[in-house]
Design a protein around this motif. Structure first.
Motif, PDB file in Angstrom:
ATOM      1  N   ILE A 461       0.846  -1.202   0.000  1.00 31.01           N
ATOM      2  CA  ILE A 461       0.000   0.000   0.000  1.00 31.01           C
ATOM      3  C   ILE A 461       0.881   1.252   0.000  1.00 31.01           C
ATOM      4  CG2 ILE A 461      -1.866   1.243   1.197  1.00 31.01           C
ATOM      5  CD1 ILE A 461      -2.737  -1.574   0.315  1.00 31.01           C
ATOM      6  N   THR A 476       3.527  -0.653   4.551  1.00 30.06           N
ATOM      7  CA  THR A 476       2.138  -1.036   4.846  1.00 30.06           C
ATOM      8  C   THR A 476       1.658  -1.916   3.699  1.00 30.06           C
ATOM      9  OG1 THR A 476       1.827   1.087   5.937  1.00 30.06           O
ATOM     10  CG2 THR A 476      -0.168  -0.142   5.406  1.00 30.06           C
ATOM     11  N   LEU A 477       1.072  -3.070   4.060  1.00 33.34           N
ATOM     12  CA  LEU A 477       0.636  -3.982   2.987  1.00 33.34           C
ATOM     13  C   LEU A 477      -0.584  -4.800   3.377  1.00 33.34           C
ATOM     14  CD1 LEU A 477       2.108  -6.627   4.293  1.00 33.34           C
ATOM     15  CD2 LEU A 477       4.025  -5.948   2.884  1.00 33.34           C
ATOM     16  N   LYS A 478      -1.206  -5.382   2.343  1.00 27.25           N
ATOM     17  CA  LYS A 478      -2.328  -6.312   2.539  1.00 27.25           C
ATOM     18  C   LYS A 478      -1.821  -7.703   2.204  1.00 27.25           C
ATOM     19  CE  LYS A 478      -6.628  -3.889   1.512  1.00 27.25           C
ATOM     20  NZ  LYS A 478      -7.742  -3.824   0.541  1.00 27.25           N
ATOM     21  N   GLN A 479      -2.041  -8.640   3.142  1.00 27.27           N
ATOM     22  CA  GLN A 479      -1.546 -10.001   2.902  1.00 27.27           C
ATOM     23  C   GLN A 479      -2.332 -10.688   1.789  1.00 27.27           C
ATOM     24  OE1 GLN A 479      -1.468 -12.448   6.403  1.00 27.27           O
ATOM     25  NE2 GLN A 479      -0.287 -14.043   5.419  1.00 27.27           N
ATOM     26  N   ASP A 483      -8.428  -8.952   2.334  1.00 27.06           N
ATOM     27  CA  ASP A 483      -8.201  -8.487   3.718  1.00 27.06           C
ATOM     28  C   ASP A 483      -8.675  -7.049   3.893  1.00 27.06           C
ATOM     29  OD1 ASP A 483      -7.113 -10.845   4.466  1.00 27.06           O
ATOM     30  OD2 ASP A 483      -5.035 -10.145   4.629  1.00 27.06           O
ATOM     31  N   LYS A 485      -7.844  -5.745   6.980  1.00 25.43           N
ATOM     32  CA  LYS A 485      -6.771  -5.321   7.889  1.00 25.43           C
ATOM     33  C   LYS A 485      -5.442  -5.220   7.129  1.00 25.43           C
ATOM     34  CE  LYS A 485      -4.592  -6.928  12.189  1.00 25.43           C
ATOM     35  NZ  LYS A 485      -4.528  -8.016  13.184  1.00 25.43           N
ATOM     36  N   THR A 486      -4.716  -4.133   7.356  1.00 27.06           N
ATOM     37  CA  THR A 486      -3.374  -4.027   6.755  1.00 27.06           C
ATOM     38  C   THR A 486      -2.329  -4.390   7.808  1.00 27.06           C
ATOM     39  OG1 THR A 486      -3.221  -1.694   7.331  1.00 27.06           O
ATOM     40  CG2 THR A 486      -4.006  -2.221   5.099  1.00 27.06           C
ATOM     41  N   GLU A 488       1.768  -3.692   9.063  1.00 30.84           N
ATOM     42  CA  GLU A 488       2.900  -2.762   8.935  1.00 30.84           C
ATOM     43  C   GLU A 488       4.186  -3.495   9.263  1.00 30.84           C
ATOM     44  OE1 GLU A 488       2.338   0.685  11.370  1.00 30.84           O
ATOM     45  OE2 GLU A 488       1.041   1.658   9.902  1.00 30.84           O
TER      46      GLU A 488
END
Length: 529
Positions: A461, A476-479, A483, A485-486, A488
């Protein structure tokens, strides 16, 4: 490598981690009897006799954390007897390693005890014999084919030694021997008080954190949290945590202790450990921190130059230069192993002589590889994963060729790094309950690595720089695409550029972050794939 990695929930992770250990942790009372160490009883009796007869005793240590810790424990023990002990830690640049002819020139003693060195000191042992000095060697390094002609040799790695657990560091050998000296002299010294320093040595010398090592580190970290030893008080103040972990020691404290011997003189670190008031300990710690900053700069420059010198076709990296600081070649070798996933030997050349350090990977015994070409070396010693060596500058190229020919006959699987990924977690499982579960299996370190988890093709992200000099970043990422929830992730000492497809695969670990009295979960990016 990233296939067949299991998706884990908390109970599956608990079961997986439980399987690393055979049953319950050992208690301190279950540590095998020190008398099982070959020559330990003989040595303890000799030391006790020397004290009773008012003989002059000199201790010769080593300049790394294990050597300084061993020396500090000995100095503190003798101080409490009380009995005078002349402690020498050889200077890396003036004296070289361990008890050597150079060191012996300034020793006038009836009895010499070595800690964390001596198993390869053939020449020094002969000099002691001629001068009528009794020599007791205590070490944990792998013995060569010929042993020094000493009064006694205490080393768990001797083939004839019956001590049931071999993977102990030099400070442990010294501590176990002192337990027998205490018994011989009928002293009331509490051996538990030394566990704070002992734990630091075990962690810093990368001993496997299983069996008695796990027990001693666990108990040692507790002692460190409560000890009134000035050095321990300063370590607690500096770390400022509700509990100290093995990783705090490995990444924050050990490099500072090590920096003294690497860049100047290990006596600075010894004076920190043996300081009798917090004022003195604080001054020494400040000095160690400054040396550690200098060590980082020196090492970064040498690493950059070493990377440029690497021959990509070699199975074992061998690089050498004239301007590299002898004190950082071991760290540079470790950096090369991390970058190229190959064993590395880094040599510093001065006046036609190359001296350096070797680090290994996977199941490759760098000790055995180097030993095959011992005839080309002026000195050599170490163990499976790390070694020190010296040779003439003219022989470097032929040594590099020879060691690579030997390495070519090894099983390619031996070169695979042991950084196994534990599994894949769901983002919803990453919470304080998981953190508590992970904390229950501490201390983490060699042979009990902190579990590392996989993110595969995670969507990035944003990437933001962090730190005073903007040399770290927060990702910051999305698995998974669905999802909400992100996550960090923190990446230290590197700033990641946004990938073209905005996707990354990486491993990460989960740790506790304490700041200004508040506690949070911290995800640390381990390795990018």
């Amino acid at each position: 490598m990233l296939n067949n990695i299991p998706t884990l929930n908390k109970s599956a992770l608990f079961e997986l981690l439980s399987n690393r250990f055979n049953g319950e942790d050992k208690k301190l009372s279950q540590i095998p009897n020190p008398a099982l160490l070959q020559d330990a009883d003989k040595s303890a009796k000799k030391i006790a006799q020397a004290i009773k007869e008012n003989k002059k005793i000199t201790l010769v240590g080593d300049y790394d954390v294990d050597g300084v810790s061993s020396t500090a424990i000995m100095v503190d023990f003798f101080r409490q007897i009380p009995y005078p002990l002349d402690a020498i830690i050889p200077n890396r640049f003036m004296d070289g390693y361990g008890v050597s002819p150079t060191v012996l020139e300034r020793v006038n003693a009836d009895l010499i005890i070595t800690v964390d060195n001596g198993i390869s000191a053939l020449e020094a042992a002969d000099i002691c014999k001629k001068r009528g000095i009794d020599l007791i060697i205590t070490d944990h390094h792998t013995p060569g084919d010929i042993l020094p002609d000493a009064y006694a040799i205490v080393d768990p790695k001797l083939a004839s030694c019956k001590y049931p657990f071999k993977e102990i560091c030099g400070a442990q050998v010294a501590w176990l021997l002192l337990g027998l000296v205490k018994k011989e002299l009928n002293l009331s010294i509490d051996m538990r008080q030394f566990l704070d320093i002992l734990a630091i040595a075990i962690i810093a010398d990368i001993m496997p954190l299983i069996d008695i090592n796990r027990t001693l580190v666990k108990e040692g970290l507790k002692v460190l949290m409560n000890s009134n030893r000035p050095a321990s008080v300063i370590i607690r103040d500096f770390l400022n945590r509700s509990s100290i972990t093995s990783e705090d020691i490995a990444f924050q404290i050990a490099p500072r202790i090590n920096s003294a011997g690497r860049l100047e003189d290990a006596s600075i670190a010894l004076e920190f450990f043996t300081a009798t008031d917090t004022n003195k300990a604080y001054k020494q710690f400040e000095l160690l921190s400054k040396l550690n900053d200098l060590r980082k700069e020196t090492e970064a420059q040498a690493t950059k130059e070493a990377i440029a010198d690497v021959n990509p076709d070699d199975s074992v990296i061998v690089v050498a230069q004239k301007n590299w600081h002898e004190g950082v070649v071991g760290i540079v070798a470790s950096r090369l192993v991390d970058k190229f996933a190959k064993p590395a030997i880094v040599l510093s050349i001065e006046d036609g002589i190359a001296k350096g350090s070797a680090r290994s990977i996977g199941d490759v015994s760098i000790y055995e590889l180097i030993k095959m070409h011992e005839q080309m070396l002026t000195k050599f010693g170490g163990h499976k994963m790390a070694a020190g060596l010296g040779l003439n500058e003219d022989d470097i190229d032929s040594f590099r060729e020879a060691i690579n020919i030997s390495a070519s006959s090894l099983d390619p699987n031996d070169f695979i790094p042991k950084d196994k990924i534990t599994g894949i977690l769901s983002g919803s499982d990453i919470d304080f309950e998981l953190l508590n579960l992970l904390e229950s299996f501490e201390p983490y370190g060699e042979a009990n690595h902190r579990p590392s988890f996989l993110l595969k093709d995670a969507e990035v992200i944003s990437i933001k720089t962090m730190g005073k000099d903007k040399s770290h970043c927060k990702i910051t990422l999305k698995q998974f695409p669905h999802d909400t929830k992100t996550l960090e992730l923190i990446l230290f000492r590197q700033v990641l550029q946004m990938p073209k497809e905005r996707k990354i695969s990486c491993s990460y670990t989960i740790t506790k972050n304490e700041f200004n009295g508040s506690v949070s979960l911290q995800l640390l990016l381990n390795k990018l794939y």
